[in-house]
Design an enzyme around this catalytic site. Sequence first.
Site, PDB file in Angstrom:
ATOM      1  N   ASP A 140      59.021 -40.987 -58.569  1.00  0.00           N
ATOM      2  CA  ASP A 140      60.340 -40.851 -58.078  1.00  0.00           C
ATOM      3  C   ASP A 140      60.804 -41.867 -57.220  1.00  0.00           C
ATOM      4  O   ASP A 140      61.803 -41.678 -56.633  1.00  0.00           O
ATOM      5  CB  ASP A 140      60.233 -39.327 -57.365  1.00  0.00           C
ATOM      6  CG  ASP A 140      59.961 -38.326 -58.056  1.00  0.00           C
ATOM      7  OD1 ASP A 140      59.768 -38.172 -59.171  1.00  0.00           O
ATOM      8  OD2 ASP A 140      59.109 -37.384 -57.247  1.00  0.00           O
ATOM      9  N   HIS A 177      62.197 -38.685 -64.945  1.00  0.00           N
ATOM     10  CA  HIS A 177      63.156 -40.044 -64.621  1.00  0.00           C
ATOM     11  C   HIS A 177      64.602 -39.523 -64.645  1.00  0.00           C
ATOM     12  O   HIS A 177      65.104 -38.951 -65.621  1.00  0.00           O
ATOM     13  CB  HIS A 177      62.915 -41.060 -65.760  1.00  0.00           C
ATOM     14  CG  HIS A 177      61.626 -41.681 -65.701  1.00  0.00           C
ATOM     15  ND1 HIS A 177      61.031 -42.497 -64.598  1.00  0.00           N
ATOM     16  CD2 HIS A 177      60.825 -42.203 -66.736  1.00  0.00           C
ATOM     17  CE1 HIS A 177      59.985 -43.018 -64.958  1.00  0.00           C
ATOM     18  NE2 HIS A 177      59.816 -42.794 -66.135  1.00  0.00           N
TER      19      HIS A 177
HETATM   20  P1  GTP Z   1      59.146 -40.575 -62.091  1.00  0.00           P
HETATM   21  O1  GTP Z   1      58.569 -41.006 -63.317  1.00  0.00           O
HETATM   22  O2  GTP Z   1      58.844 -39.073 -62.135  1.00  0.00           O
HETATM   23  O3  GTP Z   1      58.072 -40.988 -60.795  1.00  0.00           O
HETATM   24  O4  GTP Z   1      60.495 -40.727 -61.525  1.00  0.00           O
HETATM   25  P2  GTP Z   1      61.378 -41.972 -61.071  1.00  0.00           P
HETATM   26  O5  GTP Z   1      60.944 -43.127 -60.530  1.00  0.00           O
HETATM   27  O6  GTP Z   1      62.325 -42.405 -62.264  1.00  0.00           O
HETATM   28  O7  GTP Z   1      62.568 -41.198 -60.254  1.00  0.00           O
HETATM   29  P3  GTP Z   1      63.604 -39.976 -60.202  1.00  0.00           P
HETATM   30  O8  GTP Z   1      64.362 -40.123 -61.270  1.00  0.00           O
HETATM   31  O9  GTP Z   1      62.761 -38.648 -60.467  1.00  0.00           O
HETATM   32  O10 GTP Z   1      64.107 -39.911 -58.726  1.00  0.00           O
HETATM   33  C1  GTP Z   1      64.800 -41.143 -58.211  1.00  0.00           C
HETATM   34  C2  GTP Z   1      66.165 -40.307 -57.589  1.00  0.00           C
HETATM   35  O11 GTP Z   1      66.873 -41.341 -56.834  1.00  0.00           O
HETATM   36  C3  GTP Z   1      67.033 -39.793 -58.853  1.00  0.00           C
HETATM   37  O12 GTP Z   1      67.843 -38.720 -58.340  1.00  0.00           O
HETATM   38  C4  GTP Z   1      67.820 -41.020 -58.992  1.00  0.00           C
HETATM   39  O13 GTP Z   1      69.036 -40.804 -59.351  1.00  0.00           O
HETATM   40  C5  GTP Z   1      68.028 -41.582 -57.550  1.00  0.00           C
HETATM   41  N1  GTP Z   1      68.286 -43.024 -57.190  1.00  0.00           N
HETATM   42  C6  GTP Z   1      67.924 -44.112 -58.107  1.00  0.00           C
HETATM   43  N2  GTP Z   1      68.359 -45.162 -57.525  1.00  0.00           N
HETATM   44  C7  GTP Z   1      69.135 -44.974 -56.340  1.00  0.00           C
HETATM   45  C8  GTP Z   1      69.943 -45.722 -55.534  1.00  0.00           C
HETATM   46  O14 GTP Z   1      69.747 -46.779 -55.255  1.00  0.00           O
HETATM   47  N3  GTP Z   1      70.775 -44.810 -54.718  1.00  0.00           N
HETATM   48  C9  GTP Z   1      70.494 -43.376 -54.424  1.00  0.00           C
HETATM   49  N4  GTP Z   1      71.377 -42.799 -53.702  1.00  0.00           N
HETATM   50  N5  GTP Z   1      69.896 -42.641 -55.520  1.00  0.00           N
HETATM   51  C10 GTP Z   1      69.074 -43.209 -56.176  1.00  0.00           C
HETATM   52  P1  IMP Z   2      50.231 -33.364 -62.370  1.00  0.00           P
HETATM   53  O1  IMP Z   2      50.267 -35.114 -62.628  1.00  0.00           O
HETATM   54  O2  IMP Z   2      51.133 -32.447 -62.855  1.00  0.00           O
HETATM   55  O3  IMP Z   2      48.723 -33.214 -62.421  1.00  0.00           O
HETATM   56  O4  IMP Z   2      50.341 -33.273 -60.487  1.00  0.00           O
HETATM   57  C1  IMP Z   2      49.490 -34.061 -59.675  1.00  0.00           C
HETATM   58  C2  IMP Z   2      50.162 -34.483 -58.408  1.00  0.00           C
HETATM   59  O5  IMP Z   2      50.941 -35.846 -59.108  1.00  0.00           O
HETATM   60  C3  IMP Z   2      51.177 -33.473 -57.855  1.00  0.00           C
HETATM   61  O6  IMP Z   2      51.318 -34.143 -56.463  1.00  0.00           O
HETATM   62  C4  IMP Z   2      52.523 -33.844 -58.737  1.00  0.00           C
HETATM   63  O7  IMP Z   2      53.586 -33.436 -57.699  1.00  0.00           O
HETATM   64  C5  IMP Z   2      52.341 -35.425 -58.572  1.00  0.00           C
HETATM   65  N1  IMP Z   2      53.063 -35.908 -59.703  1.00  0.00           N
HETATM   66  C6  IMP Z   2      52.699 -35.865 -61.249  1.00  0.00           C
HETATM   67  N2  IMP Z   2      53.850 -36.696 -61.535  1.00  0.00           N
HETATM   68  C7  IMP Z   2      54.698 -37.206 -60.785  1.00  0.00           C
HETATM   69  C8  IMP Z   2      55.900 -37.594 -61.207  1.00  0.00           C
HETATM   70  O8  IMP Z   2      56.622 -38.355 -61.938  1.00  0.00           O
HETATM   71  N3  IMP Z   2      56.565 -37.846 -59.735  1.00  0.00           N
HETATM   72  C9  IMP Z   2      56.229 -37.411 -58.614  1.00  0.00           C
HETATM   73  N4  IMP Z   2      55.067 -36.768 -58.413  1.00  0.00           N
HETATM   74  C10 IMP Z   2      54.382 -36.583 -59.522  1.00  0.00           C
HETATM   75 MG    MG Z   3      60.836 -38.389 -61.186  1.00  0.00          MG
END
Ligand code: GTP
Ligand code: IMP
Ligand code: MG
Length: 345
Positions: A13, A43
């Site tokens: 995230d 994402h």
């Molecule tokens: P995973 O693949 O699940 O690990 O996710 P991810 O790395 O793509 O991130 P995800 O979108 O779950 O979470 C990031 C959050 O931060 C989202 O709500 C985005 O919209 C937000 N976000 C990303 N960049 C910025 C930024 O520069 N500023 C703010 N305020 N929010 C941001």
């Molecule tokens: P699982 O991958 O669903 O088995 O989860 C194992 C651990 O990884 C838990 O703590 C989840 O919250 C974390 N996790 C898995 N995928 C993500 C992701 O995409 N973003 C953030 N945490 C994740």
């Molecule tokens: Mg995410």
Amino acid sequence: MTCTIVVGGQWGDEGKGKIISYICNKDNPYIVARGGVGPNAGHTVEVDGKNYGIRMVPTGFPNRDSILAIGAGVLVDPEVLLKEIEMLSDFNIKNRIVVDYNCGIIEEKHKEMDKSNSHLSKEIGSTGTGCGPANVDRAMRTLKLAKDIEVLKEYLGDVSNLVNETLEEGNKNIVIEGTQGTLLSLYYGSYPYVTSKDTTASSFAADVGVGPTKIDEVIVVFKSYPTRVGEGPFPTEMSLEEAERLNLVEYGTVTGRRRRIGYFDYNLAKRACRLNGATQMALTCLDKYDSECYGVTNYEDLSEKGKRFIKEIEERVGVPVTLISTGPELHQTIDLRKEYGIKDE
Ligand code: GTP
Ligand code: IMP
Ligand code: MG
């Protein structure tokens, strides 16, 4: 031509979706190939005022010219994938998505087990999306593969072949999209509070069938205030009261759970850069560190506080910060890759 891997440097995230969609719009890659565990990822992509929570389709989708590939190492939940293809119909996903024949398939029983097994759902705090149990079956060599699934037939292809042939042509960019984060790696994270496979750049290359000598750039993405969902150690975690006071409270894209929040951890960032062989860092949510940085697209326009934070990260981690995100929207980005002599096409 550049082959770039984007990987999370913390517990997932970090905003990889945002960074990848920016890079894909800017660099116009021929292929965006997704690696990583599977639909446990969520994402977020914000484009043209709309917010998309994506679990399976590669997040380079806003660029309508890119082929969207899912590598053999990624688990596919056909129900989730087909829903996303439908949801993103404006982006014409149907005609440009390629699912590798050998992707493992998540079935209902995997999701049920992930949710009902108290070790996974309670002690580890898994996402309940069936990824861990499906990877068990893959290791047992009983898991179904994408080539066995009728509803996926029209999307199947050989992703490794596609990516390697494109690399051999030598004139097109490729982006490999990682999910989760380095500190959730089955090997290098805080075991057992990790996901069900390795989540470093080398694994993502393997997920899409590309050898290590073909990778030009590894961009490790960090959030200004790291977050973690689920259980496990978090050395710089702050209290909920502090997170509320700083206006940092966030909820997960997949599970809706509140994300635990902490301060930037320079030591763990350095370790993550090493584990991934980072050539660049991307820093997201700088606007949360200093609201004056919100929406800024030129480095010179950042506040002194924002600039100082970036310099401190570069000095203590030893890798350049080449991409800075100042808001969730695609264009709220500062791109310093040219200044650092990194080619983007
Ligand atoms: P995973 O693949 O699940 O690990 O996710 P991810 O790395 O793509 O991130 P995800 O979108 O779950 O979470 C990031 C959050 O931060 C989202 O709500 C985005 O919209 C937000 N976000 C990303 N960049 C910025 C930024 O520069 N500023 C703010 N305020 N929010 C941001
Ligand atoms: P699982 O991958 O669903 O088995 O989860 C194992 C651990 O990884 C838990 O703590 C989840 O919250 C974390 N996790 C898995 N995928 C993500 C992701 O995409 N973003 C953030 N945490 C994740
Ligand atoms: Mg995410």
